[in-house]
Write a protein that holds these residues in place. Structure first.
Motif, PDB file in Angstrom:
ATOM      1  N   ASP A 656      41.622  47.412  77.786  1.00  0.00           N
ATOM      2  CA  ASP A 656      43.023  46.988  77.864  1.00  0.00           C
ATOM      3  C   ASP A 656      44.119  46.024  78.507  1.00  0.00           C
ATOM      4  N   ALA A 657      45.169  45.008  77.495  1.00  0.00           N
ATOM      5  CA  ALA A 657      46.305  44.997  79.012  1.00  0.00           C
ATOM      6  C   ALA A 657      47.313  45.255  78.329  1.00  0.00           C
ATOM      7  N   LEU A 658      48.236  45.502  78.792  1.00  0.00           N
ATOM      8  CA  LEU A 658      49.376  45.048  78.171  1.00  0.00           C
ATOM      9  C   LEU A 658      50.917  44.316  78.852  1.00  0.00           C
ATOM     10  N   TYR A 659      51.625  43.218  78.038  1.00  0.00           N
ATOM     11  CA  TYR A 659      52.903  42.358  78.888  1.00  0.00           C
ATOM     12  C   TYR A 659      54.129  42.510  78.631  1.00  0.00           C
ATOM     13  N   ARG A 664      66.027  44.756  79.692  1.00  0.00           N
ATOM     14  CA  ARG A 664      67.886  44.219  80.692  1.00  0.00           C
ATOM     15  C   ARG A 664      68.157  45.074  81.538  1.00  0.00           C
ATOM     16  N   ALA A 665      69.079  43.933  81.880  1.00  0.00           N
ATOM     17  CA  ALA A 665      69.318  45.335  82.922  1.00  0.00           C
ATOM     18  C   ALA A 665      70.685  44.156  83.799  1.00  0.00           C
ATOM     19  N   GLY A 666      71.700  44.919  84.358  1.00  0.00           N
ATOM     20  CA  GLY A 666      73.011  44.646  84.753  1.00  0.00           C
ATOM     21  C   GLY A 666      73.606  44.939  84.076  1.00  0.00           C
ATOM     22  N   PHE A 667      74.998  44.610  84.810  1.00  0.00           N
ATOM     23  CA  PHE A 667      76.341  44.470  83.699  1.00  0.00           C
ATOM     24  C   PHE A 667      75.967  44.410  82.589  1.00  0.00           C
ATOM     25  N   ILE A 668      76.772  44.563  81.603  1.00  0.00           N
ATOM     26  CA  ILE A 668      76.472  44.450  80.111  1.00  0.00           C
ATOM     27  C   ILE A 668      75.237  43.312  79.798  1.00  0.00           C
ATOM     28  N   ASN A 669      74.146  44.069  80.111  1.00  0.00           N
ATOM     29  CA  ASN A 669      72.960  43.486  79.906  1.00  0.00           C
ATOM     30  C   ASN A 669      72.251  41.472  80.432  1.00  0.00           C
ATOM     31  N   LYS A 670      74.011  40.963  81.293  1.00  0.00           N
ATOM     32  CA  LYS A 670      72.980  40.022  81.899  1.00  0.00           C
ATOM     33  C   LYS A 670      71.998  39.558  82.515  1.00  0.00           C
ATOM     34  N   GLY A 671      71.295  40.597  82.849  1.00  0.00           N
ATOM     35  CA  GLY A 671      70.044  40.562  83.819  1.00  0.00           C
ATOM     36  C   GLY A 671      68.562  40.996  83.506  1.00  0.00           C
ATOM     37  N   LYS A 672      67.439  41.231  83.911  1.00  0.00           N
ATOM     38  CA  LYS A 672      66.690  41.821  83.317  1.00  0.00           C
ATOM     39  C   LYS A 672      65.476  42.425  84.244  1.00  0.00           C
ATOM     40  N   VAL A 673      64.826  42.997  84.442  1.00  0.00           N
ATOM     41  CA  VAL A 673      64.101  43.417  85.712  1.00  0.00           C
ATOM     42  C   VAL A 673      62.469  42.978  85.280  1.00  0.00           C
ATOM     43  N   GLN A 674      62.261  42.552  86.132  1.00  0.00           N
ATOM     44  CA  GLN A 674      60.389  41.673  86.580  1.00  0.00           C
ATOM     45  C   GLN A 674      59.564  41.795  85.378  1.00  0.00           C
ATOM     46  N   PRO A 675      58.739  40.601  84.923  1.00  0.00           N
ATOM     47  CA  PRO A 675      57.819  41.345  83.898  1.00  0.00           C
ATOM     48  C   PRO A 675      57.008  42.339  84.599  1.00  0.00           C
ATOM     49  N   HIS A 676      55.744  42.963  83.702  1.00  0.00           N
ATOM     50  CA  HIS A 676      54.777  44.028  84.202  1.00  0.00           C
ATOM     51  C   HIS A 676      53.754  43.851  83.397  1.00  0.00           C
TER      52      HIS A 676
END
Length: 738
Positions: A656-659, A664-676
């Motif tokens: 099994d796998a999850l994606y 979200r990341a950064g000031f007022i959620n403007k960025g995002k972390v990398q996929p996993h």
């Protein structure tokens, strides 16, 4: 490679074939062909999605009913209880206990990991999960009774080993269900009738994991008894704040137990009781190399150096709940009366000297909440075309805190801490009353067309007084024997958690190292929303079924939560307005010994303005959020889960796998972390020891390719700690059933 192409590659895997059909002792029966080869019914596939239609009002017709009939019991009482709880017009997704056994770690995993195999569900830190990118305020129904909310900590409300089936319900739910905006999970617990025997298991492996568990059940002359319990110790109790394989100071010891007792009377009534207890100790993991953010040269810490890898913060969590219910059916009339109690506490113990050195505050936090509630639901078959349902739900809760904080006074000239620590005590509690009443009708207009409509009135008397009339409407149309379409609308009334910070608490820290950037603290508000949902389910060929669902939500006072301070306890706040929309695809396949499933979702969220608990955020965040739209912090554009399993002789192989596209990341959620996209695999082997007994061996690999990924980098709104995903780990176990 794009996010979308990565998610499509993830499609290829996962599914869970059934273990061989159980004999009367609850052990796998000897058979040359696996159970999956004998049926193509949706609910014997790994995870099952239904759009709820039924051509005849005399049949309950929900995915929950079918799953219960297959995996729990075929008794008329169980069928009538399911008739009381419909899901007409709502997309549902069912996972049975046999299917749980063939995902990563099986019944040894936490229940939140089980739910991540449903469409639109994404994983998060500290045992939290998100339905359609909402914060984790989803609710549980346990054997038809709503379980009150507790405290958002680490511990799980549901003990995986006690689950016979779980059905995720999302979208525009019928009037029977309160607070369904964030999703509901309908749990059917194991019973002695369904188990009829005992099982002893020992499981363990990486991170010094030791997990013995047991269960036993049986029935005789109308009395049914089941109980299970487990102990867990491991050195990865919480997510690692560093990318390293092992965490520093992260041991946990957890004890869990569930007991079920029921008796069926000669008048066809049934009295049932279920009790659950969980006790857990956690060490809070440390991050090496931290540096203090304040100048302590004018305090008693002048010249002191503290190693952040040596801190000793701990947290204890306890939750106990019980349900007593009486159920009966008389001709076309069915009812269930329930009484529920829940007690939850969380105690965070700081490293006083170390927390003062790095944070300027060291707070011992003790939160508690006690809830008592009653619930009554009735169902009446009115002629051939109508099933009328009505009910009432009322509860009272008392929540409070007993906190002790050490802080420093601030020099008004230099802005630096001075002197010795000051102790500030904060003890407060609050009583709340919640209530709801509903009336609804499922009307079979034609053989193919079903209308489910109703009204629900809900109210709250607590830190705020509010109520609302909530209409619900669902339409189901059966195009042909293989295709069903549903569409619905619901207005929701969702109160926040009772635990919240009082204005007096904020002002006590003025002029100290724990003073907020600004002290506005409007009370947390009830979220009110309009929810639209539509979908289609189709059986493409025998054994291959797909579903597509789309939704749109508009909310006022959208509830979010955040971890503010060192204690790992989530507290709520409101966005002034928010909206979200998305679509979910699900597919499952069963062909002989092979089965597979795929869930893929795409979604987006928008929010603007902070309407409560403003002191928790910095002034620049508040100003920006008042002017700009932003994403909710839990949002991932794409989420997927997939799996495959194959039975060969006495072996079951599963993958099994999850994606996750990244929160979200950064000031007022403007960025995002990398996929996993962690991949897990495992194998099980069953063999008979002697007549009536079975021995099972299993081996699991978590995060097979040892992907290093961040679940949350601690920079989004309401987040303050870095948390990495589970690194590669090897586990094995042996289970003896008798």
């Amino acid at each position: 490679m794009t996010r979308f192409s990565i998610a499509i590659i993830t499609f290829a895997v996962i599914a869970i074939p059934e273990t061989p059909a159980a004999d009367s002792s609850g052990n796998p029966a000897e058979t040359e062909a696996p159970a999956l080869a004998q049926t193509s019914d949706r609910d014997t596939s790994p995870v099952s999605r239904e759009a709820t239609p039924t051509a005849s009002p005399a049949v309950a017709g929900s995915a929950t009913e079918e799953a219960a009939a297959v995996t729990v019991t075929a008794s008329e009482l169980e069928d009538s209880r399911l008739q009381i709880s419909p899901d007409a017009g709502t997309s549902t997704y069912t996972i049975t206990d046999q299917q749980i056994k063939t995902i990563a770690q099986g019944e040894n995993t936490s229940f939140d990991n089980v739910l991540t195999r449903a469409p639109g569900v994404s994983d998060d830190t500290y045992g939290a999960i998100h339905f359609r990118n909402e914060d984790p305020y989803y609710r549980y129904y346990v054997n038809g009774t709503l379980l009150p909310s507790g405290i958002n900590g680490f511990s799980q409300d549901i003990f995986t080993r006690s689950v016979a089936s779980s059905t995720v319900m999302v979208g525009a739910l019928s009037a029977q269900y309160p607070e369904g905006n964030y999703g509901l999970v309908d749990i059917r617990t194991k019973t002695g009738e369904g188990v009829s025997g005992g099982t002893a298991t020992f499981y363990g492996g990486s991170y010094t994991t030791l997990q013995p568990s047991f269960s036993f059940g049986g029935s005789s002359q109308g009395t049914d008894v089941y109980f299970s319990g487990s102990y867990l110790h491991d050195a990865l109790g919480l997510e690692n704040p560093t990318p390293h394989t092992t965490a520093i100071h992260d041991d946990t010891d957890q004890y869990r137990g569930v007991a079920y007792l029921s008796h069926q009377f000669q008048n066809s009534g049934r009295l049932s009781m279920i009790f659950s207890a969980a006790y857990a100790d956690y060490e809070i993991p440390n991050t090496p190399g931290q540096v203090p953010t304040l100048d302590f040269s004018q305090t008693n810490l002048a010249g002191v150096h503290i190693n952040s890898s040596k801190l000793n913060e701990t947290q204890n969590e306890q939750t106990y709940w019980g349900i007593i219910a009486y159920q009966q059916t008389v001709d076309d009339f069915s009812f269930q009366l329930s009484q529920v109690n829940r007690w939850s506490t969380v105690t965070f113990v700081p490293d006083i000297k170390g927390d003062l050195f790095f944070n300027g505050v060291a707070a011992r936090v003790h939160d508690f909440i006690m809830t008592n509630g009653i619930q009554a639901d009735v169902s009446y078959q009115w002629g051939d075309a109508h099933v009328v349902r009505a009910g009432v739900l009322a509860d009272t809760s008392k929540a409070g805190a007993n906190n002790n904080s050490f802080v420093y006074a601030i020099d008004p000239v230099t802005g630096n801490p001075v002197g010795n620590p000051i102790e500030i005590d904060d003890e407060h509690s609050k009583r709340a009353y919640g209530y709801g009443v509903y009336l609804q009708d499922r009307w079979q207009l034609t053989e193919k067309l079903t209308l489910n409509y109703g009204l629900r009135f809900e109210g709250l008397r607590a830190y705020t007084h509010d109520d609302a009339l909530c209409p619900r409407l669902n339409i189901v149309y059966q195009l042909d024997k293989d295709t069903g379409i549903h569409a619905g609308y619901a207005r929701y009334f969702d109160p926040p958690q009772l635990l919240t910070v009082t204005p007096g608490t904020v002002s006590r820290f003025n002029g100290t190292t724990n003073a907020p950037d600004q002290d506005t603290n409007d009370p947390v508000k009830v979220e009110k929303s309009h929810y639209f949902d539509a979908g289609i389910d189709r059986e493409i060929t025998q054994g291959f079924k797909v579903g597509l669902d789309a939704y749109y939500k508009i909310a006022k006072n959208q509830i979010e939560d955040g971890q503010f301070g060192a204690a790992n306890i989530s507290v709520p706040f409101n966005y002034r307005e928010a909206s979200m929309y998305g679509a979910e695809l699900s597919a499952d396949y069963v062909n002989g010994p092979l089965s597979a499933f795929l869930n893929f979702s795409v979604s987006d969220t928008w929010a603007k303005g902070i309407a409560s608990s403003q002191f928790e955020l910095d002034a620049d965040e508040l100003a920006a959020l008042d002017k700009e739209n932003t994403h909710l912090d839990a949002q991932q554009y794409y989420t997927a889960s997939a799996g495959v399993a194959y039975r060969w002789m006495d072996f079951v192989f599963h993958l099994d796998a999850l994606y996750g596209d990244g929160v979200r990341a950064g000031f007022i959620n403007k960025g995002k972390v990398q996929p996993h996209y962690p991949v897990n695999l495992g194998v099980q082997y069953h063999f008979k020891v002697h007549s009536g007994s079975d021995l099972a061996l299993r081996f699991d690999v978590i995060n097979l390719f040892d992907q290093v990924y961040i679940l949350n980098d601690g920079t989004s709104v309401g987040e303050g700690a870095v948390k990495y995903g589970h690194r590669r780990a090897l586990y094995g176990g042996i289970s003896y059933s008798f």
